[in-house]
Design a protein around this motif. Structure first.
Motif, PDB file in Angstrom:
ATOM      1  N   ALA A   1      22.330  68.746  36.337  1.00  0.00           N
ATOM      2  CA  ALA A   1      20.914  68.619  35.994  1.00  0.00           C
ATOM      3  C   ALA A   1      20.355  69.941  35.484  1.00  0.00           C
TER       4      ALA A   1
ATOM      5  N   VAL B   1      19.048  65.871  31.110  1.00  0.00           N
ATOM      6  CA  VAL B   1      19.752  65.220  32.217  1.00  0.00           C
ATOM      7  C   VAL B   1      19.111  65.699  33.520  1.00  0.00           C
TER       8      VAL B   1
ATOM      9  N   ARG C   1      20.429  60.958  36.310  1.00  0.00           N
ATOM     10  CA  ARG C   1      21.537  60.844  35.349  1.00  0.00           C
ATOM     11  C   ARG C   1      22.742  61.639  35.816  1.00  0.00           C
ATOM     12  N   ALA C   2      22.489  62.774  36.448  1.00  0.00           N
ATOM     13  CA  ALA C   2      23.587  63.588  36.977  1.00  0.00           C
ATOM     14  C   ALA C   2      24.369  62.800  38.027  1.00  0.00           C
TER      15      ALA C   2
ATOM     16  N   ILE D   1      26.596  60.409  36.279  1.00  0.00           N
ATOM     17  CA  ILE D   1      27.773  61.091  35.742  1.00  0.00           C
ATOM     18  C   ILE D   1      28.833  61.234  36.841  1.00  0.00           C
TER      19      ILE D   1
ATOM     20  N   ILE E   1      22.153  58.277  28.436  1.00  0.00           N
ATOM     21  CA  ILE E   1      22.689  59.366  27.617  1.00  0.00           C
ATOM     22  C   ILE E   1      23.085  58.768  26.274  1.00  0.00           C
TER      23      ILE E   1
ATOM     24  N   THR F   1      21.128  63.280  23.126  1.00  0.00           N
ATOM     25  CA  THR F   1      21.361  64.083  24.334  1.00  0.00           C
ATOM     26  C   THR F   1      22.749  64.702  24.293  1.00  0.00           C
TER      27      THR F   1
END
Length: 104
Positions: free
Chosen positions: A54, A60, A64-65, A68, A90, A94
């Motif tokens: 992040a 991000v 979103r992290a 991932i 994403i 991005t």
């Protein structure tokens, strides 16, 4: 005539000093840009924590992290940067703005 000459000298001096100030400001901006490009942080998407992802990746956040990390745990890691496109939220924009920051 002497008043006109003195005024002309004052105007020219102001213009020259103003130009020097603008030049110095441009030089400072160039130095700031050079420092900013040096400070680009890279991150390994296969080993980083959510907080590291992040912080290092533009666009991000924590959510979103976490996605991932979830993806890499399920799939066994990323073998290409383009695999990040499979993460919800994403997209190409991005990915492209972070491409040089991403390590595998």
């Amino acid at each position: 005539m002497k008043v006109i000459k003195t005024t002309l000298v004052a105007v020219l001096a102001t213009l020259l000093l103003g130009t020097a100030t603008v030049y110095a400001a441009d030089e400072t901006t160039a130095e700031s840009s050079a420092q900013a490009s040096v400070e680009i942080q890279s991150v390994n998407v296969n080993t980083a924590t959510a907080a590291q992802l992040a912080e290092a990746l533009d666009g991000v956040g924590e959510a979103r992290a976490e996605l991932i990390i979830q993806y890499r745990e399920e799939k066994g890691g990323f073998s290409s940067v383009e695999e990040l496109l499979e993460i919800k939220g994403i997209g190409m924009a991005t990915l492209e703005k972070n491409r040089e920051r991403i390590q595998l």
